[in-house]
Design an enzyme around this catalytic site. Structure first.
Site, PDB file in Angstrom:
ATOM      1  N   THR A 194      49.634  51.805  27.668  1.00 20.93           N
ATOM      2  CA  THR A 194      48.823  51.242  26.586  1.00 20.93           C
ATOM      3  C   THR A 194      48.894  49.720  26.552  1.00 20.93           C
ATOM      4  O   THR A 194      49.917  49.131  26.931  1.00 20.93           O
ATOM      5  CB  THR A 194      49.316  51.800  25.229  1.00 20.93           C
ATOM      6  OG1 THR A 194      48.711  51.057  24.157  1.00 20.93           O
ATOM      7  CG2 THR A 194      50.823  51.662  25.069  1.00 20.93           C
ATOM      8  N   TYR A 199      55.781  52.526  19.173  1.00 20.51           N
ATOM      9  CA  TYR A 199      54.832  53.181  20.074  1.00 20.51           C
ATOM     10  C   TYR A 199      54.762  52.426  21.407  1.00 20.51           C
ATOM     11  O   TYR A 199      54.954  53.003  22.484  1.00 20.51           O
ATOM     12  CB  TYR A 199      53.450  53.243  19.418  1.00 20.51           C
ATOM     13  CG  TYR A 199      52.357  53.679  20.365  1.00 20.51           C
ATOM     14  CD1 TYR A 199      52.336  54.977  20.863  1.00 20.51           C
ATOM     15  CD2 TYR A 199      51.365  52.794  20.784  1.00 20.51           C
ATOM     16  CE1 TYR A 199      51.352  55.374  21.757  1.00 20.51           C
ATOM     17  CE2 TYR A 199      50.381  53.184  21.672  1.00 20.51           C
ATOM     18  CZ  TYR A 199      50.377  54.480  22.151  1.00 20.51           C
ATOM     19  OH  TYR A 199      49.414  54.867  23.039  1.00 20.51           O
TER      20      TYR A 199
HETATM   21  N1  UFG Z   1      39.908  48.792  11.899  1.00 22.69           N
HETATM   22  C1  UFG Z   1      39.234  48.601  10.711  1.00 22.69           C
HETATM   23  N2  UFG Z   1      39.065  49.679   9.899  1.00 22.69           N
HETATM   24  C2  UFG Z   1      39.531  50.936  10.218  1.00 22.69           C
HETATM   25  C3  UFG Z   1      40.212  51.099  11.439  1.00 22.69           C
HETATM   26  C4  UFG Z   1      40.389  50.001  12.262  1.00 22.69           C
HETATM   27  O1  UFG Z   1      38.800  47.497  10.383  1.00 22.69           O
HETATM   28  O2  UFG Z   1      39.363  51.872   9.420  1.00 22.69           O
HETATM   29  C5  UFG Z   1      40.032  47.630  12.801  1.00 22.69           C
HETATM   30  C6  UFG Z   1      41.459  47.281  13.160  1.00 22.69           C
HETATM   31  O3  UFG Z   1      41.996  46.407  12.215  1.00 22.69           O
HETATM   32  C7  UFG Z   1      41.265  46.656  14.545  1.00 22.69           C
HETATM   33  C8  UFG Z   1      40.093  47.446  15.134  1.00 22.69           C
HETATM   34  O4  UFG Z   1      39.417  48.000  14.024  1.00 22.69           O
HETATM   35  O5  UFG Z   1      40.850  45.318  14.439  1.00 22.69           O
HETATM   36  C9  UFG Z   1      40.522  48.583  16.045  1.00 22.69           C
HETATM   37  O6  UFG Z   1      41.492  49.379  15.386  1.00 22.69           O
HETATM   38  P1  UFG Z   1      41.926  50.822  15.904  1.00 22.69           P
HETATM   39  O7  UFG Z   1      42.863  51.398  14.900  1.00 22.69           O
HETATM   40  O8  UFG Z   1      40.722  51.604  16.261  1.00 22.69           O
HETATM   41  O9  UFG Z   1      42.675  50.520  17.257  1.00 22.69           O
HETATM   42  P2  UFG Z   1      43.888  49.520  17.523  1.00 22.69           P
HETATM   43  O10 UFG Z   1      43.305  48.346  18.257  1.00 22.69           O
HETATM   44  O11 UFG Z   1      44.710  49.247  16.357  1.00 22.69           O
HETATM   45  O12 UFG Z   1      44.786  50.445  18.435  1.00 22.69           O
HETATM   46  C10 UFG Z   1      44.442  50.755  19.755  1.00 22.69           C
HETATM   47  C11 UFG Z   1      44.970  52.128  20.118  1.00 22.69           C
HETATM   48  C12 UFG Z   1      46.458  52.163  20.064  1.00 22.69           C
HETATM   49  C13 UFG Z   1      47.025  51.040  20.877  1.00 22.69           C
HETATM   50  C14 UFG Z   1      46.427  49.730  20.448  1.00 22.69           C
HETATM   51  C15 UFG Z   1      46.910  48.573  21.236  1.00 22.69           C
HETATM   52  O13 UFG Z   1      44.454  53.073  19.238  1.00 22.69           O
HETATM   53  O14 UFG Z   1      46.912  53.397  20.592  1.00 22.69           O
HETATM   54  O15 UFG Z   1      45.019  49.806  20.559  1.00 22.69           O
HETATM   55  O16 UFG Z   1      46.560  48.759  22.528  1.00 22.69           O
HETATM   56  F1  UFG Z   1      48.349  50.975  20.696  1.00 22.69           F
END
Ligand code: UFG
Length: 334
Positions: free
Chosen positions: A121, A145
Site C-alpha cells: 500500500t 495499517y
Molecule cells: N474523503 C472524504 N469523505 C469521505 C471519505 C473520504 O472527503 O467520506 C476524502 C479523504 O479525506 C481523502 C480522499 O477522500 O482525501 C480519499 O479517502 P479514502 O478514505 O477513500 O482513501 P484514503 O486515501 O484515505 O486511503 C487509501 C486506502 C488505504 C490506504 C491509503 C494510503 O483506502 O487503504 O489510501 O495509501 F492506506
C-alpha cells in the site's frame, strides 16, 4: 504459448482478490482461492475457481492446498484494510497483516512455492516529502495499517535473499471502480472509501457525502488522490506473476497508480456528471492523518513490466462503480 500457472489467491472473495481471480482466468491461468469469508463473500468468487474456506494462518490447510493443487505462485490479498481501525486495534493488524503473512510465507517456503505477489500500500510511505512519490522515497508509515504491510515487505525481502523465492510487492494507491462486465465489485459493508460512499449516496443509500477538509494545499482545498481502476490493478498482478517466473532471481517493489490525481470535489463532480444529478455535500473538518496529496510515480511498473492501464478515466471508473452498486442492491435484496 505462455506457461499457465496454478495460483493460490488469498482473500480471493474480497474486493481486489475477486478481480484478480477474474484477471487470472481471463489470462488462462488457474486460480485457487483461500478465504475465511470474514469480510469476503462466497458469491464474489468466480465459479471456475477452486475454493477452500479457511484461514491463511492454518499452515496445515495451506500446505495441503499447495501440494494438492500443485501451486506455482501465491497472490496474497488477505488482510485487514481499514486505517482508523488499525489505530484503535493495532494488534489486530499486526496479527492479520503481519503475523499471518509470516505464516503464509513459511508455508510457501516449506511447500516449495517460488513466487509471491503481495498487496502492499501507499500507506507505507506515510506523509511523503513530495508527490508523485517514488518507490525509493522513505517509508515512514503513520498508522499501524501501513506499518503492518511494510513489515511484510521486509519479511519478503529477507526471505527472497535466503531462499529459492522471489516476490513482487505492489504498493496500491486508491483502488476504485469495479469489473467492467459487472461480475464483481466493492461490496464491503460499512466502507469508508470516498467513491464507494459517493455511489452509495447517488443511489439513495446515504443522505449525503462528507468532505473531510477544505483547506488542504491543493487547487480546490480538498484532498487529492491517485484513483486506480481495480481491473488495471488486477492486470498488474498477472503481469507481475509472469515477470517473477521469467526472472526468478529478481524481486520488485512497485507503485500501482496512474501517476495523476483528482481532488475530492473532482471525484464528486464526476459522480454528478455520470448520474446527471447533484450529490448533497457536507463540508467537514480534516480527518486525522490525511495527507494533502498522494500521487504515484508509476515509471517503474511501466518500464519493468510494460504495464498499460486500460481504464485511466475517472468517469469510466465512476460508471463501473455505479453499475456494480446497483447490481449489489439486487444481490442484497434477493
Ligand atoms: N474523503 C472524504 N469523505 C469521505 C471519505 C473520504 O472527503 O467520506 C476524502 C479523504 O479525506 C481523502 C480522499 O477522500 O482525501 C480519499 O479517502 P479514502 O478514505 O477513500 O482513501 P484514503 O486515501 O484515505 O486511503 C487509501 C486506502 C488505504 C490506504 C491509503 C494510503 O483506502 O487503504 O489510501 O495509501 F492506506
Amino acid at each position: 504459448m505462455t506457461k499457465k500457472f496454478n495460483v493460490l489467491v488469498t482473500g480471493g472473495a474480497g474486493f481486489i482478490g475477486s478481480h484478480a481471480v477474474l484477471a487470472l482466468l481471463d489470462a488462462g491461468h488457474r486460480p485457487v482461492v483461500i478465504d475465511n469469508l470474514v469480510t469476503g463473500f462466497r458469491w464474489a468468487i468466480a465459479d471456475e475457481a477452486t475454493f477452500y474456506e479457511g484461514d491463511i494462518s492454518n499452515s496445515e490447510l495451506v500446505q495441503k492446498i499447495i501440494s494438492e493443487q500443485n501451486i506455482d505462485a501465491i497472490m496474497h490479498f488477505a488482510g485487514s484494510v481499514v486505517v482508523p481501525e488499525s489505530v484503535e486495534n493495532p494488534l489486530k493488524y499486526y496479527n492479520n497483516n503481519t503475523a499471518k503473512s509470516r505464516s503464509l510465507i513459511q508455508s510457501a517456503v516449506t511447500g516449495g512455492v517460488r513466487h509471491m505477489i503481495f498487496s502492499s500500500t501507499a500507506a507505507t510511505y506515510g506523509i511523503p516529502e513530495s508527490s508523485p512519490v517514488r518507490e525509493d522515497m522513505p517509508t515512514v508509515p503513520i498508522n499501524p495499517y501501513g506499518t503492518s504491510k511494510l513489515m511484510t515487505e521486509m519479511m519478503l525481502r529477507d526471505v527472497a535473499a535466503a531462499h529459492d523465492f522471489n516476490y513482487c510487492a505492489l504498493r496500491y494507491f486508491n483502488v476504485a471502480g469495479a469489473d467492467p462486465h459487472c461480475r464483481t465489485g466493492q461490496s464491503t459493508v460499512g466502507a469508508t472509501h470516498l467513491l464507494k460512499i459517493a455511489v452509495e449516496a447517488a443511489l439513495g443509500k446515504r443522505a449525503s457525502v462528507s468532505i473531510f477538509g477544505t483547506d488542504y494545499a491543493t487547487e480546490d482545498g480538498t484532498g487529492v488522490r491517485d484513483y486506480i481502476h481495480v481491473s488495471d490493478l488486477a492486470s498488474a498482478h498477472v503481469i507481475a506473476l509472469e515477470a517473477l517466473a521469467a526472472d526468478p532471481e529478481r524481486s520488485h517493489t512497485l507503485n500501482c497508480g496512474y501517476g495523476h490525481g483528482y481532488s475530492v470535489m473532482q471525484v464528486l463532480d464526476a459522480v454528478d456528471r455520470v448520474t446527471n444529478n447533484k450529490l448533497d455535500r457536507k463540508m467537514e473538518g480534516r480527518r486525522a492523518g490525511d495527507p494533502d496529496a498522494l500521487i504515484s510515480d508509476n515509471t517503474a511498473i511501466k518500464q519493468h513490466f510494460g504495464w498499460k492501464p486500460q481504464y485511466d478515466d475517472l468517469d469510466q471508473i465512476v460508471q463501473h462503480a455505479l453499475a456494480w452498486e446497483r447490481r449489489l442492491t439486487d444481490i442484497q435484496t434477493t
